[in-house]
Scaffold this motif. Structure first.
Motif, PDB file in Angstrom:
ATOM      1  N   CYS A 176      -4.858  -0.762   6.528  1.00  0.00           N
ATOM      2  CA  CYS A 176      -5.906  -0.992   5.487  1.00  0.00           C
ATOM      3  C   CYS A 176      -6.126  -2.094   6.232  1.00  0.00           C
ATOM      4  N   LEU A 184       1.062  -0.803   0.242  1.00  0.00           N
ATOM      5  CA  LEU A 184      -0.099  -0.151   0.204  1.00  0.00           C
ATOM      6  C   LEU A 184       0.713   1.114  -0.103  1.00  0.00           C
ATOM      7  N   LYS A 228      -0.795  -5.146   0.928  1.00  0.00           N
ATOM      8  CA  LYS A 228      -2.846  -5.482   1.765  1.00  0.00           C
ATOM      9  C   LYS A 228      -3.510  -7.079   0.674  1.00  0.00           C
TER      10      LYS A 228
END
Length: 507
Positions: free
Chosen positions: A16, A3, A220
């Motif tokens: 996340c 991310l 993620k």
């Protein structure tokens, strides 16, 4: 990919995980001590067939009859099960209950059950008929059944389940919810009413989640796949994933922490089993929930005795259990599986990112032992997070964009993986072709949409995917494919457009 915010990789798991929805509905909870034989009434309630049995239950004991005619008993729900004759059980339970206890072989008539029970009792005597006890056909290990005593659907008989859930699997967390609290703030005219909202029953931030994010290289999509793989099974043991999870990393990567300090306490030490190449005869492993196959060397896997033991291991032992493989070498100890997911951990555990929310007096990295201690303190909180997590059932799904290629050393391994990806029309597997030849990749996508694969492109696909295994001759390459799978036999290639030959891929 990890991310990113403003081009910077974010390694804090809560960037996340913070918007995760909670759902406790998929959890199952095990019913222990349901040994009391009961009568069900029409309006849904049930009561003990003899209310004096409740005294045994109140004291924590249990009493039932097995199919050999022996009386089985114990003094606590987790206590050892003993057997005795009727004469001896009277002595034992008279002492246990501190009254005159008698188990009779006479059977009260159902029509006058209440009257018969009254006749059996007096102030100093507790009397139970043998017919008022559960008759248990046998004992068996079955974590898919949520009761200790249950009726088998196949034969209608009562069985005793020997499975006992772990402390963590019995947790029942409250569902987090937003609460508004009225308050007042001063103004120039006095006070103004306002409300402050906060999340009630929200789990604490978890260092275990951060560790799992580290195992996923702070990516993620990998992280949520791994949480699903673990949470689906933890919440409901019937949701066993058939996908084998492989962690590949060196001795400094900390991959062994996952099984030893997280999985084992969560599911119970009794039901977690680690297997190394030194255990050649794998015995007494069927009553398990988790297996960890740890650091098998290539030499051991090539040993005929070890190989034979491993090849029969999964079919014989994976009925109830999930499998984790941890390896320091780029190999897996099975040649007969294709449903597995590989995550490569390339950094040392001491380099794991520690977020600011993890309270520390200094900003130094955690040592491995400090991390293990923090994980132990976080287990109950993490178990509640798994219970609350809105998981998907992924019984057979592998993570497509994983690191399998790192474990494929021989040409045959690579060809088998290539063939499997073609037959599954796994476009993710061919993703790297897009970087080398965009048109070739787009053509492949169109052909997969029509369930086709172009014969003349096969060699080029493979050469791009495996630049260290270059084939010059299409004839030689197709022969290799035919040796692996009859799907690529010459007679299966049919002309489709412009005289070019294609293989038709069935669903």
């Amino acid at each position: 990919m990890a991310l990113r915010i403003s081009g910077i990789a974010i390694k804090d798991v809560y960037y996340c995980f913070k918007n995760t929805n909670y759902d406790i509905s998929n959890n199952t909870y095990y019913i222990q001590d349901n040994w009391v034989k009961k009568i069900k009434l029409n309006f849904g309630y049930s009561f003990a067939i003899n209310d004096k049995i409740n005294l045994i239950e109140f004291r924590g004991g249990a009493l039932w009859l097995n199919s050999n005619g022996e009386v089985c008993y114990r003094f606590s729900s987790l206590g050892k099960v003993h057997t005795a004759s009727i004469s001896k059980i009277n002595l034992v339970f008279s002492n246990f209950l501190n009254c005159n206890f008698e188990l009779l072989q006479t059977i009260p008539k159902p029509t006058i059950l209440d009257e018969q029970n009254k006749k059996l009792q007096n102030e100093n005597k507790l009397t139970i008929s043998i017919a008022q006890l559960l008759l248990v056909e046998a004992e068996e290990f079955n974590p898919h059944v949520e009761k200790e005593f249950y009726q088998n659907q196949s034969d209608g008989l009562i069985y005793r389940n020997t499975f006992k859930p772990s402390y963590f699997s019995k947790l029942f967390p409250a569902i987090p919810n937003e609460v508004n609290v009225p308050t007042f703030e001063p103004t120039k005219d006095g006070y103004k009413e306002k409300s402050i909202s906060y999340i009630q029953n929200e789990p604490k931030k978890s260092i275990i989640l951060q560790y799992l994010y580290y195992l996923c290289n702070y990516q993620k999509d990998r992280f949520f796949w791994l949480i699903d793989w673990l949470a689906s099974f933890f919440k409901n043991l019937s949701n066993r994933s058939e996908n084998i999870f492989v962690l590949y990393g060196n001795k400094h990567s900390g991959i062994d922490i996952f099984f030893q300090y997280i999985i084992t306490p969560l599911f119970g030490e009794e039901y977690s089993f680690s297997i190394t190449e030194n255990i050649l005869e794998i015995k007494n492993t069927k009553e398990k929930l988790f297996y960890n196959l740890k650091n098998f060397s290539k030499k051991a896997i090539e040993n005929a005795k070890v190989e034979a033991s491993l090849q029969k291991f999964l079919p014989e032992n994976q009925k109830y259990a999930q499998v984790l493989i941890t390896t320091e070498e780029p190999i897996i100890p099975f040649s007969n599986i294709d449903n597995y997911t590989v995550f490569h951990v390339s950094t040392a555990i001491t380099e794991m990112y520690i977020p600011d929310w993890f309270n520390r007096l200094d900003r130094t990295k955690l040592t491995q032992q400090q991390l293990i201690d923090a994980i132990a303190s976080d287990l109950e909180n993490f178990a509640n997070i798994l219970k609350l997590y809105s998981s998907n059932t992924i019984k057979s799904l592998s993570f497509q964009n994983d690191d399998k290629k790192l474990l494929l050393h021989t040409l045959e391994d690579k060809l088998k993986t290539f063939v499997d990806a073609v037959k599954r029309m796994d476009i993710t597997y061919f993703k790297s072709i897009q970087q080398h030849n965009h048109e070739l990749y787009n053509e492949l996508q169109k052909h997969f949409d029509k369930q086709l694969i172009k014969q003349s492109n096969l060699k080029e696909y493979f050469n791009i995917l495996y630049p260290d295994e270059q084939f010059e001759s299409s004839r030689t390459f197709m022969k290799k494919l035919r040796d692996i799978d009859d799907f690529f036999q010459t007679q299966n290639a049919k002309p489709y457009t412009a005289g070019k030959k294609y293989f038709k891929i069935s669903n």
